[in-house]
Design a protein around this motif. Structure first.
Motif, PDB file in Angstrom:
ATOM      1  N   LYS A  46       0.765  -1.493   0.052  1.00  0.00           N
ATOM      2  CA  LYS A  46       0.383   0.045  -0.038  1.00  0.00           C
ATOM      3  C   LYS A  46       0.917   1.006   0.154  1.00  0.00           C
ATOM      4  O   LYS A  46       0.459   1.945  -1.152  1.00  0.00           O
ATOM      5  N   TYR A  47       2.377   1.073   0.765  1.00  0.00           N
ATOM      6  CA  TYR A  47       2.238   2.370   0.924  1.00  0.00           C
ATOM      7  C   TYR A  47       4.064   2.180  -0.452  1.00  0.00           C
ATOM      8  O   TYR A  47       4.442   3.440  -0.710  1.00  0.00           O
ATOM      9  N   GLY A  48       4.151   1.691  -0.828  1.00  0.00           N
ATOM     10  CA  GLY A  48       4.835   1.112  -2.351  1.00  0.00           C
ATOM     11  C   GLY A  48       6.138   1.248  -1.903  1.00  0.00           C
ATOM     12  O   GLY A  48       6.872   2.240  -2.807  1.00  0.00           O
ATOM     13  N   VAL A  49       6.899   0.566  -0.859  1.00  0.00           N
ATOM     14  CA  VAL A  49       8.244   0.697  -0.407  1.00  0.00           C
ATOM     15  C   VAL A  49       8.104  -1.849  -0.349  1.00  0.00           C
ATOM     16  O   VAL A  49       7.554  -2.451  -0.422  1.00  0.00           O
ATOM     17  N   SER A  50       9.493  -1.727  -0.328  1.00  0.00           N
ATOM     18  CA  SER A  50      10.175  -3.445  -0.458  1.00  0.00           C
ATOM     19  C   SER A  50      10.866  -3.258  -0.193  1.00  0.00           C
ATOM     20  O   SER A  50      11.666  -4.707   0.052  1.00  0.00           O
ATOM     21  N   ASN A  51      11.760  -2.514   0.890  1.00  0.00           N
ATOM     22  CA  ASN A  51      12.555  -3.037   1.389  1.00  0.00           C
ATOM     23  C   ASN A  51      12.951  -2.166   2.590  1.00  0.00           C
ATOM     24  O   ASN A  51      13.781  -1.728   2.590  1.00  0.00           O
ATOM     25  N   PRO A  52      11.674  -3.014   2.887  1.00  0.00           N
ATOM     26  CA  PRO A  52      11.879  -2.663   4.720  1.00  0.00           C
ATOM     27  C   PRO A  52      13.357  -2.984   5.799  1.00  0.00           C
ATOM     28  O   PRO A  52      14.272  -3.894   5.291  1.00  0.00           O
ATOM     29  N   TYR A  53      13.389  -1.838   6.903  1.00  0.00           N
ATOM     30  CA  TYR A  53      15.007  -2.133   8.011  1.00  0.00           C
ATOM     31  C   TYR A  53      13.688  -2.116   8.756  1.00  0.00           C
ATOM     32  O   TYR A  53      13.238  -1.899   9.416  1.00  0.00           O
ATOM     33  N   ILE A  54      14.179  -3.899   9.171  1.00  0.00           N
ATOM     34  CA  ILE A  54      13.667  -4.462  10.579  1.00  0.00           C
ATOM     35  C   ILE A  54      14.243  -3.810  12.012  1.00  0.00           C
ATOM     36  O   ILE A  54      15.735  -4.060  11.829  1.00  0.00           O
ATOM     37  N   LEU A  55      13.739  -3.491  13.085  1.00  0.00           N
ATOM     38  CA  LEU A  55      14.015  -2.436  14.060  1.00  0.00           C
ATOM     39  C   LEU A  55      13.772  -3.998  14.984  1.00  0.00           C
ATOM     40  O   LEU A  55      12.519  -3.529  15.791  1.00  0.00           O
ATOM     41  N   CYS A  56      14.694  -4.448  16.349  1.00  0.00           N
ATOM     42  CA  CYS A  56      14.492  -5.075  17.437  1.00  0.00           C
ATOM     43  C   CYS A  56      15.339  -5.526  18.150  1.00  0.00           C
ATOM     44  O   CYS A  56      16.812  -5.292  18.259  1.00  0.00           O
ATOM     45  N   ASP A  57      14.836  -6.220  19.771  1.00  0.00           N
ATOM     46  CA  ASP A  57      16.425  -6.115  20.605  1.00  0.00           C
ATOM     47  C   ASP A  57      16.052  -7.883  20.658  1.00  0.00           C
ATOM     48  O   ASP A  57      15.479  -8.108  19.518  1.00  0.00           O
ATOM     49  N   GLU A  98      23.493   3.760  16.785  1.00  0.00           N
ATOM     50  CA  GLU A  98      23.722   1.756  16.612  1.00  0.00           C
ATOM     51  C   GLU A  98      22.663   1.707  15.475  1.00  0.00           C
ATOM     52  O   GLU A  98      23.271   1.208  14.293  1.00  0.00           O
ATOM     53  N   ALA A  99      22.212   1.824  15.610  1.00  0.00           N
ATOM     54  CA  ALA A  99      20.313   2.161  15.053  1.00  0.00           C
ATOM     55  C   ALA A  99      20.319   2.192  13.681  1.00  0.00           C
ATOM     56  O   ALA A  99      20.481   1.813  12.345  1.00  0.00           O
ATOM     57  N   MET A 100      20.929   3.583  13.801  1.00  0.00           N
ATOM     58  CA  MET A 100      21.750   4.209  12.290  1.00  0.00           C
ATOM     59  C   MET A 100      22.602   3.964  10.840  1.00  0.00           C
ATOM     60  O   MET A 100      22.181   3.492  10.501  1.00  0.00           O
ATOM     61  N   MET A 101      23.402   3.388  11.937  1.00  0.00           N
ATOM     62  CA  MET A 101      24.532   2.440  11.814  1.00  0.00           C
ATOM     63  C   MET A 101      24.511   1.437  10.777  1.00  0.00           C
ATOM     64  O   MET A 101      25.233   0.944   9.762  1.00  0.00           O
ATOM     65  N   TYR A 102      23.556   0.708  11.633  1.00  0.00           N
ATOM     66  CA  TYR A 102      23.302  -0.863  10.262  1.00  0.00           C
ATOM     67  C   TYR A 102      22.159  -1.019   9.530  1.00  0.00           C
ATOM     68  O   TYR A 102      21.687  -1.613   9.205  1.00  0.00           O
ATOM     69  N   CYS A 103      21.205   1.014   9.173  1.00  0.00           N
ATOM     70  CA  CYS A 103      20.231   1.064   8.115  1.00  0.00           C
ATOM     71  C   CYS A 103      20.844   1.123   7.013  1.00  0.00           C
ATOM     72  O   CYS A 103      21.952   1.983   6.896  1.00  0.00           O
ATOM     73  N   PRO A 104      20.588   0.292   6.418  1.00  0.00           N
ATOM     74  CA  PRO A 104      21.119   0.680   4.717  1.00  0.00           C
ATOM     75  C   PRO A 104      20.610   1.857   4.149  1.00  0.00           C
ATOM     76  O   PRO A 104      19.143   1.998   4.191  1.00  0.00           O
ATOM     77  N   LEU A 105      21.539   1.975   2.901  1.00  0.00           N
ATOM     78  CA  LEU A 105      20.940   3.186   2.528  1.00  0.00           C
ATOM     79  C   LEU A 105      19.713   2.783   1.817  1.00  0.00           C
ATOM     80  O   LEU A 105      19.271   3.942   1.096  1.00  0.00           O
ATOM     81  N   SER A 106      19.768   1.674   1.108  1.00  0.00           N
ATOM     82  CA  SER A 106      18.824   0.815   0.254  1.00  0.00           C
ATOM     83  C   SER A 106      17.266   1.338   1.025  1.00  0.00           C
ATOM     84  O   SER A 106      16.193   0.598   0.079  1.00  0.00           O
ATOM     85  N   CYS A 107      17.324   1.070   2.575  1.00  0.00           N
ATOM     86  CA  CYS A 107      15.767   0.942   3.339  1.00  0.00           C
ATOM     87  C   CYS A 107      14.856   2.030   2.762  1.00  0.00           C
ATOM     88  O   CYS A 107      14.970   3.460   2.361  1.00  0.00           O
ATOM     89  N   ASP A 108      13.925   1.599   2.387  1.00  0.00           N
ATOM     90  CA  ASP A 108      12.805   2.468   1.871  1.00  0.00           C
ATOM     91  C   ASP A 108      11.955   2.334   2.868  1.00  0.00           C
ATOM     92  O   ASP A 108      10.900   2.924   2.798  1.00  0.00           O
ATOM     93  N   SER A 109      11.697   2.074   4.601  1.00  0.00           N
ATOM     94  CA  SER A 109      10.799   1.929   5.015  1.00  0.00           C
ATOM     95  C   SER A 109      11.362   1.175   6.117  1.00  0.00           C
ATOM     96  O   SER A 109      12.790   0.163   6.380  1.00  0.00           O
ATOM     97  N   VAL A 110      10.635   1.781   6.856  1.00  0.00           N
ATOM     98  CA  VAL A 110      11.291   0.963   8.818  1.00  0.00           C
ATOM     99  C   VAL A 110       9.487   0.592   9.604  1.00  0.00           C
ATOM    100  O   VAL A 110       9.178   0.598   9.190  1.00  0.00           O
TER     101      VAL A 110
END
Length: 437
Positions: A46-57, A98-110
């Motif tokens: 729906k949001y037109g994205v296909s490469n999410p960045y998953i953040l969790c502990d 830390e979370a930003m350092m591991y976030c890929p440039l190609s990420c299009d959603s969180v």
């Protein structure tokens, strides 16, 4: 519920008959039902994205993150994931970095899988990258799911950073039911805080002519009533009750978006909690979940309001107390008790002229004139005896000593809470009257 989630998510906004302001929901989707987590692929589409960045502990990965990964893999969606390994991650510069350092440039959603810290961090990253943000709640433990702010510790001070509102919140009761009772009680404690925040919003309207919206207030009152009614069943894992509590927490965040201020959801009780967090960050003193601290602070604040309602303001006494107040001595006290975070508070006090005698005189004059109206507002609070029993019944701590703090810690936090933000709360009202000590 009269104000259901679907009726509140109006992204084109609506003109409020109560306050004349145009309110915006900002949240696009909220799915709270069994199997809700399986809606992730359709939301991403729906949001037109296909490469999410998953953040969790580590814990939230085990509870829901692993399932999220399987759902995305099954749908043919690629993703990146970062699992924060720290046992008790603090919402500060380090976790965001830390979370930003591991976030890929190609990420299009969180996709933030977790509770308050993970969600707030995810909102910061999504805001910085200007991408959609989806929250998968793992516990109904706090009210910030749908808010457009992140509660973070920056430079030693607990601050609310303006971020984007999440695009979607997912609450699956099969996941929420796995949360410890303490975390569910935390969410209920965060909702109990609304008793105080709404009263203080009304008092600020009377004393300072501050903006107030009856419709938003009613919305929060209704959500609070549903949470209170569902609390006992929720802490015992009942799925319908957990959905009701989760919905109330989301509505609380929406209310802040509607009002454009945090007034509907936080007041004196939140600032007491912030003081505890700041001292824990600086000195390693005991702390607990945000909602637990807010719940206990709500009980203490209600007790203080009950005492205050039996007094009458004395203008001469209040002015004498203000003139004798030693601001330099007080600032030194803040430095001793809060460390480096005190400097930011002191700068804010100076910038906002919180202790300006002329402004104080105008406020205490207004307090004296409007005191009967203020007491009428205070009288709408639940009794402290009812609140105490309710908290005990759901297993919510009822004193700061239960979470490792002392009575002195509580008194110190109560006294310093008035300085956290430029918001008129109980501590400021008591200082204006000269009765805080």
């Amino acid at each position: 519920m009269k104000h259901g989630i679907d009726s509140l998510i109006k992204n084109d906004g609506f003109l409020c008959d109560s306050c004349g302001k145009r309110h915006f929901g900002k949240l696009k989707d909220c799915i709270i039902r069994r199997g809700a987590v399986y809606e992730l692929p359709s939301l991403l589409k729906k949001y037109g994205v296909s490469n999410p960045y998953i953040l969790c502990d580590r814990r939230t990965y085990e509870v829901a993150g692993e399932l999220v990964c399987k759902i995305l893999t099954g749908a043919g969606i690629s993703y990146a994931i970062h699992i924060i390994e720290r046992e008790h991650p603090a919402p500060d510069e380090r976790i965001v970095g830390e979370a930003m350092m591991y976030c890929p440039l190609s990420c299009d959603s969180v996709i933030a899988v977790g509770g308050g810290v993970i969600n707030d961090t995810g909102k910061v990253i999504a805001s910085a990258k200007n991408v959609p943000d989806i929250i998968v709640g793992t516990a109904p433990s706090m009210d910030g799911f749908a808010s457009a702010t992140s509660s973070m510790e920056r430079g030693g001070l607990k601050v609310s950073i303006n971020t984007k509102c999440p695009d979607a919140v997912i609450g699956d009761p099969q996941i929420l039911a796995s949360a410890p009772k303490h975390m569910i009680a935390s969410g209920i404690g965060d909702m109990l805080a609304k008793y105080v925040s709404l009263v203080e919003w009304k008092i600020a309207r009377v004393i300072l002519d501050e903006y107030y919206c009856p419709a938003v207030s009613e919305m929060v009152e209704e959500a609070l009533a549903v949470c209170v009614k569902s609390a006992a069943q929720a802490v015992n894992g009942d799925e319908d009750a957990l959905c009701a509590v989760m919905e109330g927490l989301v509505i609380s965040g929406l209310a802040m978006n509607y009002a454009g201020v945090s007034r509907p959801a936080s007041g004196m009780e939140h600032y007491i909690s912030h003081i505890i967090d700041m001292r824990a960050l600086e000195f390693g003193t005991p702390w607990d979940l945000h909602g637990i601290q807010c719940g206990i602070a709500t009980l203490e604040t209600v007790r203080a309001y009950e005492k205050l309602a039996k007094m009458r303001p004395d203008m001469e006494y209040a002015l004498k107390s203000a003139r004798e107040f030693d601001l330099d001595k007080w600032n030194d006290h803040l430095r001793e008790k809060l460390g480096k975070g005190a400097e930011i508070i002191i700068e804010g006090d100076l910038r906002e002229q919180k202790y300006d005698i002329t402004k104080h005189e105008a406020r205490i004059k207004r307090i004296c004139e409007k005191w009967d109206e203020v007491v009428e507002i205070i009288d709408t609070l639940p009794s402290s005896s009812w609140l105490l029993q309710f908290m005990r019944d759901i297993g919510h701590p009822t004193s700061f000593t239960e979470i490792g703090l002392t009575d002195e810690d509580m008194h110190e936090a109560f006294a310093m809470a008035k300085d956290i933000r430029d918001k008129y709360v109980l501590g400021k009202l008591m200082w204006d009257m000269g009765v805080l000590e």
